[in-house]
Design a protein around this motif. Sequence first.
Motif, PDB file in Angstrom:
ATOM      1  N   GLY A  64       0.809  -1.201   0.000  1.00 42.20           N
ATOM      2  CA  GLY A  64       0.000   0.000   0.000  1.00 42.20           C
ATOM      3  C   GLY A  64       0.844   1.253   0.000  1.00 42.20           C
ATOM      4  N   VAL A  65       0.246   2.346  -0.506  1.00 40.86           N
ATOM      5  CA  VAL A  65       0.914   3.642  -0.584  1.00 40.86           C
ATOM      6  C   VAL A  65       0.025   4.694   0.056  1.00 40.86           C
ATOM      7  CG1 VAL A  65       1.924   5.385  -2.100  1.00 40.86           C
ATOM      8  CG2 VAL A  65       1.994   2.966  -2.763  1.00 40.86           C
ATOM      9  N   HIS A  66       0.603   5.505   0.955  1.00 39.63           N
ATOM     10  CA  HIS A  66      -0.051   6.699   1.491  1.00 39.63           C
ATOM     11  C   HIS A  66       0.662   7.919   0.921  1.00 39.63           C
ATOM     12  CE1 HIS A  66      -1.639   4.674   5.362  1.00 39.63           C
ATOM     13  NE2 HIS A  66      -0.856   3.758   4.798  1.00 39.63           N
ATOM     14  N   GLN A  67      -0.105   8.977   0.680  1.00 36.47           N
ATOM     15  CA  GLN A  67       0.494  10.273   0.347  1.00 36.47           C
ATOM     16  C   GLN A  67      -0.288  11.359   1.063  1.00 36.47           C
ATOM     17  OE1 GLN A  67       2.176  11.128  -3.623  1.00 36.47           O
ATOM     18  NE2 GLN A  67       0.712  12.801  -3.712  1.00 36.47           N
ATOM     19  N   TYR A  68       0.445  12.203   1.831  1.00 34.69           N
ATOM     20  CA  TYR A  68      -0.176  13.257   2.629  1.00 34.69           C
ATOM     21  C   TYR A  68       0.339  14.611   2.167  1.00 34.69           C
ATOM     22  CZ  TYR A  68      -1.435   9.391   5.669  1.00 34.69           C
ATOM     23  OH  TYR A  68      -1.956   8.209   6.157  1.00 34.69           O
ATOM     24  N   HIS A  69      -0.591  15.559   2.039  1.00 33.95           N
ATOM     25  CA  HIS A  69      -0.228  16.933   1.695  1.00 33.95           C
ATOM     26  C   HIS A  69      -0.521  17.820   2.908  1.00 33.95           C
ATOM     27  CE1 HIS A  69       0.313  20.527  -0.787  1.00 33.95           C
ATOM     28  NE2 HIS A  69      -0.709  21.034  -0.114  1.00 33.95           N
ATOM     29  N   PHE A  70       0.455  18.657   3.256  1.00 39.55           N
ATOM     30  CA  PHE A  70       0.330  19.537   4.423  1.00 39.55           C
ATOM     31  C   PHE A  70       0.392  20.998   3.982  1.00 39.55           C
ATOM     32  CE2 PHE A  70       2.056  15.561   5.855  1.00 39.55           C
ATOM     33  CZ  PHE A  70       1.459  15.328   7.082  1.00 39.55           C
ATOM     34  N   PRO A  71      -0.514  21.830   4.449  1.00 37.94           N
ATOM     35  CA  PRO A  71      -0.488  23.251   4.073  1.00 37.94           C
ATOM     36  C   PRO A  71       0.470  24.074   4.921  1.00 37.94           C
ATOM     37  CG  PRO A  71      -2.398  22.828   5.441  1.00 37.94           C
ATOM     38  CD  PRO A  71      -1.714  21.506   5.245  1.00 37.94           C
ATOM     39  N   ASP A  72       0.901  23.544   6.068  1.00 37.81           N
ATOM     40  CA  ASP A  72       1.711  24.318   7.007  1.00 37.81           C
ATOM     41  C   ASP A  72       3.154  23.824   7.033  1.00 37.81           C
ATOM     42  OD1 ASP A  72      -0.600  25.769   7.784  1.00 37.81           O
ATOM     43  OD2 ASP A  72      -1.142  24.132   9.152  1.00 37.81           O
ATOM     44  N   SER A  73       3.961  24.508   7.822  1.00 33.21           N
ATOM     45  CA  SER A  73       5.382  24.178   7.896  1.00 33.21           C
ATOM     46  C   SER A  73       5.627  22.870   8.632  1.00 33.21           C
ATOM     47  CB  SER A  73       6.145  25.315   8.583  1.00 33.21           C
ATOM     48  OG  SER A  73       5.605  25.547   9.887  1.00 33.21           O
ATOM     49  N   GLU A  74       4.852  22.608   9.684  1.00 31.15           N
ATOM     50  CA  GLU A  74       5.006  21.359  10.432  1.00 31.15           C
ATOM     51  C   GLU A  74       4.325  20.218   9.674  1.00 31.15           C
ATOM     52  OE1 GLU A  74       6.499  20.386  13.331  1.00 31.15           O
ATOM     53  OE2 GLU A  74       7.538  22.311  13.340  1.00 31.15           O
ATOM     54  N   LYS A  75       5.074  19.100   9.545  1.00 29.21           N
ATOM     55  CA  LYS A  75       4.541  17.924   8.851  1.00 29.21           C
ATOM     56  C   LYS A  75       4.981  16.696   9.626  1.00 29.21           C
ATOM     57  CE  LYS A  75       6.539  19.799   5.205  1.00 29.21           C
ATOM     58  NZ  LYS A  75       6.425  21.214   5.523  1.00 29.21           N
ATOM     59  N   LYS A  76       4.020  16.006  10.201  1.00 27.29           N
ATOM     60  CA  LYS A  76       4.358  14.829  11.005  1.00 27.29           C
ATOM     61  C   LYS A  76       3.319  13.723  10.813  1.00 27.29           C
ATOM     62  CE  LYS A  76       6.753  17.371  14.681  1.00 27.29           C
ATOM     63  NZ  LYS A  76       6.773  17.698  16.146  1.00 27.29           N
ATOM     64  N   LEU A  77       3.780  12.499  11.020  1.00 27.77           N
ATOM     65  CA  LEU A  77       2.906  11.331  11.046  1.00 27.77           C
ATOM     66  C   LEU A  77       3.128  10.587  12.354  1.00 27.77           C
ATOM     67  CD1 LEU A  77       3.479   9.826   7.462  1.00 27.77           C
ATOM     68  CD2 LEU A  77       1.594  11.295   8.198  1.00 27.77           C
ATOM     69  N   GLU A  78       2.046  10.195  12.999  1.00 27.59           N
ATOM     70  CA  GLU A  78       2.149   9.287  14.137  1.00 27.59           C
ATOM     71  C   GLU A  78       1.804   7.883  13.661  1.00 27.59           C
ATOM     72  OE1 GLU A  78       0.582   9.058  18.700  1.00 27.59           O
ATOM     73  OE2 GLU A  78      -0.939   8.962  17.113  1.00 27.59           O
ATOM     74  N   ILE A  79       2.654   6.922  14.015  1.00 27.78           N
ATOM     75  CA  ILE A  79       2.445   5.517  13.660  1.00 27.78           C
ATOM     76  C   ILE A  79       2.226   4.738  14.950  1.00 27.78           C
ATOM     77  CG2 ILE A  79       3.345   3.519  12.435  1.00 27.78           C
ATOM     78  CD1 ILE A  79       3.040   5.979  10.669  1.00 27.78           C
ATOM     79  N   ASP A  80       1.022   4.242  15.132  1.00 32.62           N
ATOM     80  CA  ASP A  80       0.690   3.464  16.335  1.00 32.62           C
ATOM     81  C   ASP A  80       0.594   1.998  15.947  1.00 32.62           C
ATOM     82  OD1 ASP A  80      -0.234   2.345  18.645  1.00 32.62           O
ATOM     83  OD2 ASP A  80      -1.949   3.686  18.904  1.00 32.62           O
TER      84      ASP A  80
END
Length: 696
Positions: A147-163
């Motif tokens: 699988g592939v995820h792609q995330y677009h962020f409008p702000d300067s901070e870009k983070k992913l939490e992986i649980d």
Amino acid sequence: MKKIGVLVPWLLLVFGCQQGETIEHPKKGKISPSEQVNVFLGTSGDHGQMSPAAGSPFNMISIGPVTHPGTHTGYDHYAKEFFGFVHTHIEGVGCRGGGGNILVKPFGNDGLNEKLIKKNETAEPGYYKVVFENGISAEMTTIHNYGVHQYHFPDSEKKLEIDLSYAFLNRFVAAEHITVGNTIKGWVDTKTVCDRGRYRLYFYMEFDHASSISAAEKDTYVIKGTDAPTMGLRIGFSSVNVAFAKARVINSGGLSETLEKSTLEWNSLLGRVKVQGEKDRVALFYSLLYRALQSPYLISEPDGSYKAIDGSVQKSNDSIYHGWAIWDNYREQMPLLSLLYPQKYGDVARSIANLYRYGKNDWSTMHEPSNSVRTEHAQVVLLDALGKGHRLPLEKIKDSLIHEIGRLDFSSPDKALESSYDLWASSKLMLELGDTLFADSYLDKAMEYKTYWKKDFADMGWPDVDRMGARGLYQGTLWQYRWFVPFDIEGLQDLTGGEKSFRKQLDQFFQEDNYNHANQPDLQVPGLYNTTEEPWKSQKLYRNLMLDTVVQFYFNNNSKGVDPYIGRIYNNRPRAYVRTMDDDLGTMSSWFVLRAMGLSAVNVGEPTYYLTAPIFEEAVLCWSADKSLKIQVSNYHKDHFYIKSVHLNGKPLYRNWLTHQEIMDGGELIMETDSAPNQKWGVGTPYRTKIDRVKD
């Protein structure tokens, strides 16, 4: 991306399987079957328990959203708040669902506690996208165990939490994992549906535009992005080891390439049937066929390796599948797969046979290779596959088959009938093995269903006959279970007082609204008129249940008379089915798909199908470029559902059934329909199952 849910007034078939998996639109050109699929069907409340997750056919990995509140699959279409996205879904199986492994949550300047509120979402087979009010957007797609995820962020901070410890209903058990550079790899253990066992998933995750990976707490990581506006995540799964999961990530592509492959695969399988008819029926048909192709999951690796249910790693020349709900989907999904995808069905049947080599239980074991539920009536499926020409290793599993029969339960009226069905099937399997001693013994024991039937089902004057769970029944009433003798309808008719009395009792059953389509125990009952002198009543019932208003009781195990549902059962919308109606891994979807084409299985274990009027002017089953079966209504009217006459390959057919081989031989099946029943067609040669031999 492609526009979802394109509906047109009339869809024209491109006849001939060699012309590709497309439907010809008179104004817009060719439309693929996948473009007809509404992946949001059944995704709200307890109306199917489905998910819009991005998945590919028979794929263990499916990436989809988790909402607050959610349903059995973690999602509700009308919910606004999202928790993130998970990678496994086992759909419509009761016990409040299962799966939900490895939660991914994006967050920006406002931190981890920032709420993700849905602004809009779109989806199609193999693809899901959502845009949140804070400007973050997420896209995901899959192919087999990748699988592939792609995330677009409008702000300067870009983070992913992986649980890694996340799973629905807190069914997470344990995890082991390490980080290397921009990757996380390891395994997670999770309880199966209904907490009856455990499954282990090996995973490998690689992140794009990640500047750091740090452990937040046990089994949880935070991935910080670079200055790029997007972050990507690629993930591979395996039931065998991390190396196979890693190979999928290394050898597979990005979002666009993966979606293209997924769409091709969906269209290849959905395009096995080409239908012509009203736009709403075509869209509903493909949306439900899509649901029938989610599971079981292909778990074997390219070199033949697979994880057996005893925890050992084995190898096979066959493709190995797992992820079972056989007690449910043997009734409808398995017959559908046997017709449309015979090669896959053969591998599925051999995978079921393979369970016996390693300690098959009715429910999940402690070493499942994927999420799974239950496997009762597996011997019925094996017999069905054998009768349809598939090779099975019966000699290698004979002792296990005998052991399973020795564990059958006759402690309640429903279990007595269910177990008798298994005995009948096992008798046939033993006969195939040349063991007439066991075959005769099992058949004699199966015949004892008559004693149980006379005790609990003969007298329908008791006050508990329409009460759910009466006398220890499981999810059904005495009225609903009394018909469950699919292997000996001739004997059942004798028990009710003969064919005429049998018909009258069927009439009472339906006239009093005792039928329950929200569960499986009486799914075969609408077809029983096919065994009588009034087969047209089955034709009418099937059309009503597919497309018309019906009355349904018995929700949440309540008894009859409390708040009935009045309306259509099958709807192409998020609240799709009647409440509390599970799809049960494609069971209820397959029920519709089969009858929409004009077919229904007589008795799983015997390769025969009843005929009913299709809901389309034309349906073509395409097995290859030069082999197909064209099913056509000669004087089509959308509201006509009584069969007036039938011709098979130019010859009149007076019986209301076909063998599996007659269907697979292909050709042309033409049905003439009418607004009134033809009371002569299909009456003279009814197909009634019966016990082959009875000892003196």
